[in-house]
Design an enzyme around this catalytic site. Sequence first.
Site, PDB file in Angstrom:
ATOM      1  CE1 TYR A 159      -3.495   2.796   0.415  1.00 60.09           C
ATOM      2  CE2 TYR A 159      -2.194   3.418   2.322  1.00 60.09           C
ATOM      3  CZ  TYR A 159      -3.187   3.699   1.403  1.00 60.09           C
ATOM      4  OH  TYR A 159      -3.864   4.903   1.467  1.00 60.09           O
ATOM      5  CE  LYS A 163      -2.699   6.810  -1.837  1.00 52.82           C
ATOM      6  NZ  LYS A 163      -3.923   7.046  -2.631  1.00 52.82           N
TER       7      LYS A 163
HETATM    8  N1  LIG Z   1      -8.731   6.269   4.971  1.00 53.13           N
HETATM    9  C1  LIG Z   1      -7.633   6.918   5.318  1.00 53.13           C
HETATM   10  O1  LIG Z   1      -7.315   7.068   6.521  1.00 53.13           O
HETATM   11  C2  LIG Z   1      -6.749   7.499   4.256  1.00 53.13           C
HETATM   12  C3  LIG Z   1      -7.018   7.375   2.898  1.00 53.13           C
HETATM   13  N2  LIG Z   1      -6.172   7.950   1.971  1.00 53.13           N
HETATM   14  C4  LIG Z   1      -6.451   7.877   0.544  1.00 53.13           C
HETATM   15  O2  LIG Z   1      -7.716   8.461   0.307  1.00 53.13           O
HETATM   16  C5  LIG Z   1      -8.337   7.839  -0.817  1.00 53.13           C
HETATM   17  C6  LIG Z   1      -9.738   7.427  -0.433  1.00 53.13           C
HETATM   18  O3  LIG Z   1      -9.637   6.489   0.624  1.00 53.13           O
HETATM   19  P1  LIG Z   1     -10.912   6.015   1.460  1.00 53.13           P
HETATM   20  O4  LIG Z   1     -12.053   6.892   1.151  1.00 53.13           O
HETATM   21  O5  LIG Z   1     -10.477   5.819   2.848  1.00 53.13           O
HETATM   22  O6  LIG Z   1     -11.129   4.572   0.829  1.00 53.13           O
HETATM   23  P2  LIG Z   1     -12.449   3.894   0.301  1.00 53.13           P
HETATM   24  O7  LIG Z   1     -12.123   2.469   0.049  1.00 53.13           O
HETATM   25  O8  LIG Z   1     -13.602   4.188   1.191  1.00 53.13           O
HETATM   26  O9  LIG Z   1     -12.702   4.655  -1.068  1.00 53.13           O
HETATM   27  C7  LIG Z   1     -12.019   4.348  -2.237  1.00 53.13           C
HETATM   28  C8  LIG Z   1     -13.016   4.363  -3.370  1.00 53.13           C
HETATM   29  O10 LIG Z   1     -12.313   4.050  -4.569  1.00 53.13           O
HETATM   30  C9  LIG Z   1     -13.106   3.128  -5.294  1.00 53.13           C
HETATM   31  N3  LIG Z   1     -12.253   2.287  -6.112  1.00 53.13           N
HETATM   32  C10 LIG Z   1     -11.393   1.322  -5.681  1.00 53.13           C
HETATM   33  N4  LIG Z   1     -10.847   0.716  -6.726  1.00 53.13           N
HETATM   34  C11 LIG Z   1     -11.349   1.291  -7.838  1.00 53.13           C
HETATM   35  C12 LIG Z   1     -11.166   1.091  -9.214  1.00 53.13           C
HETATM   36  N5  LIG Z   1     -10.353   0.134  -9.672  1.00 53.13           N
HETATM   37  N6  LIG Z   1     -11.833   1.873 -10.072  1.00 53.13           N
HETATM   38  C13 LIG Z   1     -12.679   2.834  -9.624  1.00 53.13           C
HETATM   39  N7  LIG Z   1     -12.902   3.063  -8.330  1.00 53.13           N
HETATM   40  C14 LIG Z   1     -12.248   2.293  -7.446  1.00 53.13           C
HETATM   41  C15 LIG Z   1     -13.827   2.295  -4.259  1.00 53.13           C
HETATM   42  O11 LIG Z   1     -14.978   1.671  -4.812  1.00 53.13           O
HETATM   43  C16 LIG Z   1     -14.136   3.332  -3.212  1.00 53.13           C
HETATM   44  O12 LIG Z   1     -15.404   3.891  -3.420  1.00 53.13           O
HETATM   45  C17 LIG Z   1      -7.435   6.685  -1.229  1.00 53.13           C
HETATM   46  O13 LIG Z   1      -6.690   7.066  -2.353  1.00 53.13           O
HETATM   47  C18 LIG Z   1      -6.529   6.474  -0.022  1.00 53.13           C
HETATM   48  O14 LIG Z   1      -5.280   5.981  -0.405  1.00 53.13           O
HETATM   49  C19 LIG Z   1      -5.093   8.656   2.367  1.00 53.13           C
HETATM   50  C20 LIG Z   1      -4.790   8.803   3.668  1.00 53.13           C
HETATM   51  C21 LIG Z   1      -5.575   8.232   4.730  1.00 53.13           C
HETATM   52  C1  LIG Z   2      -5.692  -0.995  12.188  1.00 50.78           C
HETATM   53  C2  LIG Z   2      -4.673  -0.163  12.939  1.00 50.78           C
HETATM   54  C3  LIG Z   2      -5.035  -0.145  14.427  1.00 50.78           C
HETATM   55  C4  LIG Z   2      -5.101  -1.516  15.033  1.00 50.78           C
HETATM   56  C5  LIG Z   2      -3.885  -1.783  15.900  1.00 50.78           C
HETATM   57  C6  LIG Z   2      -4.117  -2.889  16.907  1.00 50.78           C
HETATM   58  C7  LIG Z   2      -4.449  -4.192  16.249  1.00 50.78           C
HETATM   59  C8  LIG Z   2      -2.852  -3.039  17.713  1.00 50.78           C
HETATM   60  O1  LIG Z   2      -5.196  -2.554  17.771  1.00 50.78           O
HETATM   61  C9  LIG Z   2      -4.616   1.274  12.441  1.00 50.78           C
HETATM   62  C10 LIG Z   2      -3.539   2.081  13.193  1.00 50.78           C
HETATM   63  C11 LIG Z   2      -3.061   3.173  12.264  1.00 50.78           C
HETATM   64  C12 LIG Z   2      -3.937   3.036  11.036  1.00 50.78           C
HETATM   65  C13 LIG Z   2      -3.408   3.575   9.703  1.00 50.78           C
HETATM   66  C14 LIG Z   2      -3.028   5.041   9.794  1.00 50.78           C
HETATM   67  O2  LIG Z   2      -4.126   5.790  10.259  1.00 50.78           O
HETATM   68  C15 LIG Z   2      -2.553   5.582   8.458  1.00 50.78           C
HETATM   69  C16 LIG Z   2      -3.280   5.141   7.245  1.00 50.78           C
HETATM   70  C17 LIG Z   2      -3.208   5.903   6.124  1.00 50.78           C
HETATM   71  C18 LIG Z   2      -3.754   5.496   4.895  1.00 50.78           C
HETATM   72  O3  LIG Z   2      -3.495   6.086   3.852  1.00 50.78           O
HETATM   73  C19 LIG Z   2      -4.618   4.300   4.841  1.00 50.78           C
HETATM   74  C20 LIG Z   2      -5.041   3.785   6.168  1.00 50.78           C
HETATM   75  C21 LIG Z   2      -3.918   3.804   7.210  1.00 50.78           C
HETATM   76  C22 LIG Z   2      -2.814   2.847   6.729  1.00 50.78           C
HETATM   77  C23 LIG Z   2      -4.476   3.374   8.590  1.00 50.78           C
HETATM   78  C24 LIG Z   2      -4.935   1.894   8.554  1.00 50.78           C
HETATM   79  C25 LIG Z   2      -5.332   1.345   9.929  1.00 50.78           C
HETATM   80  C26 LIG Z   2      -4.229   1.529  10.971  1.00 50.78           C
HETATM   81  C27 LIG Z   2      -3.021   0.694  10.602  1.00 50.78           C
END
Ligand SMILES: NC(=O)C1=CN([C@@H]2O[C@H](COP(=O)(O)OP(=O)(O)OC[C@H]3O[C@@H](n4cnc5c(N)ncnc54)[C@H](O)[C@@H]3O)[C@@H](O)[C@H]2O)C=CC1
Ligand SMILES: C[C@H](CCCC(C)(C)O)[C@H]1CC[C@H]2[C@@H]3[C@H](O)CC4=CC(=O)CC[C@]4(C)[C@H]3CC[C@]12C
Length: 369
Positions: A159, A163
């Site tokens: 992952y 990214k």
């Molecule tokens: N959740 C988090 O804490 C963080 C997320 N991100 C980034 O933010 C973005 C959004 O993440 P989330 O909303 O958390 O994830 P999510 O899984 O809820 O949303 C991702 C969306 O992309 C769509 N998707 C996946 N594969 C696809 C494909 N092949 N074609 C078209 N659509 C597709 C999914 O259907 C989903 O709706 C991602 O790029 C992720 O890397 C960055 C930092 C932290």
């Molecule tokens: C799942 C983890 C917490 C469980 C730990 C346990 C088993 C000891 O209780 C999450 C802890 C930190 C999270 C990640 C972090 O917030 C940064 C992220 C950034 C992204 O772009 C995607 C998601 C994630 C990697 C996020 C995923 C869950 C944790 C590893």
Amino acid sequence: MADSAQAQKLVYLVTGGCGFLGEHVVRMLLQREPRLGELRVFDRHLGPWLEELKTGPVRVTAIQGDVTEAHEVAAAVAGAHVVIHTAGLVDVFGRASPETIHEVNVQGTRNVIEACVQTGTQFLVYTSSMEVVGPNTKGHPFYRGNEDTLYEAVHRHPYPCSKALAERLVLEANGREVHGGLPLVTCALRPTGIYGEGHQIMRDFYRQGLRLGGWLFRAIPASVEHGRVYVGNVAWMHVLAARELERRAALMGGQVYFCYDGSPYKSYEDFNMEFLGPCGLQLVGARPLLPYWVLVFLAALNALLQWLLRPLVLYAPLLNPYTLAVASTTFTVSTDKAQRHFGYEPLFSWEDSRTRTILWVQAAGSSAQ
Ligand SMILES: NC(=O)C1=CN([C@@H]2O[C@H](COP(=O)(O)OP(=O)(O)OC[C@H]3O[C@@H](n4cnc5c(N)ncnc54)[C@H](O)[C@@H]3O)[C@@H](O)[C@H]2O)C=CC1
Ligand SMILES: C[C@H](CCCC(C)(C)O)[C@H]1CC[C@H]2[C@@H]3[C@H](O)CC4=CC(=O)CC[C@]4(C)[C@H]3CC[C@]12C
């Protein structure tokens, strides 16, 4: 001339617009982007909630498609002024293969860039991640760091690797000539761990706590700090960045910005308790209940079981060597770069973000029973 430019209605495309962050970006654009004329929502899985948006004044076009299919991306991008590319495969639990993660996150991003170039779309905002920087494999803390902080970014997990590669593609594409002769302007936003309405892991922790009679057990020392960011503020930063890319192309083009707000620095578990506590859960233990080496052992055991069971069943628990390393390493951001470059201020205060998240957890919990 200025008046006609102001009156111009713009076409926006949000990839991954039905995901956790994507839905907030879509709703934020509809609420806060006065120049929006058409909003295209591209996702592999379209959400039913999109239907209600189609009755508003802005044309909302739902496009079911896959970012790994170049022709589908090109068709969606054609005629768009701005692309916000949030689609991605967020998997740190081993659910998808490394090849699939690479295909969606890297090739998908390449397809978006090439579509912009071929069709003449000039502005691209990419949702990157803090994971592009760290935590690294050595567990070095990143303490109150900013975009210029020196840090040894070493990744092995698919992952963060994907990214980092995708972010590099986006930044390197800045300045490329698009169809029609104008330059492509790109920037990348790096959220830390996002929380808020729709956060599945938060909901899973809540359900797990309910199953355990209202208790959660501390696994990580309270001294390990994480910087988290509210989803509404991440969405707002995307909308602002997309809007300002045109006016401030020379300053913003090719830049990265951490996504930040006023959420307090806390350990992952203590931060979650800000929401789960008011929903009736308690975190047991001022210190971790198990020694760290036991967690390391359990994480390694989970990885082994995942590998052994893979031909039969998908075993993908929350605890694995990677998630343990991330959860156990301090990673906090302190920066004002987005404020200086494009006037970003968080739209939601910490109190608002907390209240909204608590209400969502309560509703999500009760709908599960
Ligand atoms: N959740 C988090 O804490 C963080 C997320 N991100 C980034 O933010 C973005 C959004 O993440 P989330 O909303 O958390 O994830 P999510 O899984 O809820 O949303 C991702 C969306 O992309 C769509 N998707 C996946 N594969 C696809 C494909 N092949 N074609 C078209 N659509 C597709 C999914 O259907 C989903 O709706 C991602 O790029 C992720 O890397 C960055 C930092 C932290
Ligand atoms: C799942 C983890 C917490 C469980 C730990 C346990 C088993 C000891 O209780 C999450 C802890 C930190 C999270 C990640 C972090 O917030 C940064 C992220 C950034 C992204 O772009 C995607 C998601 C994630 C990697 C996020 C995923 C869950 C944790 C590893």
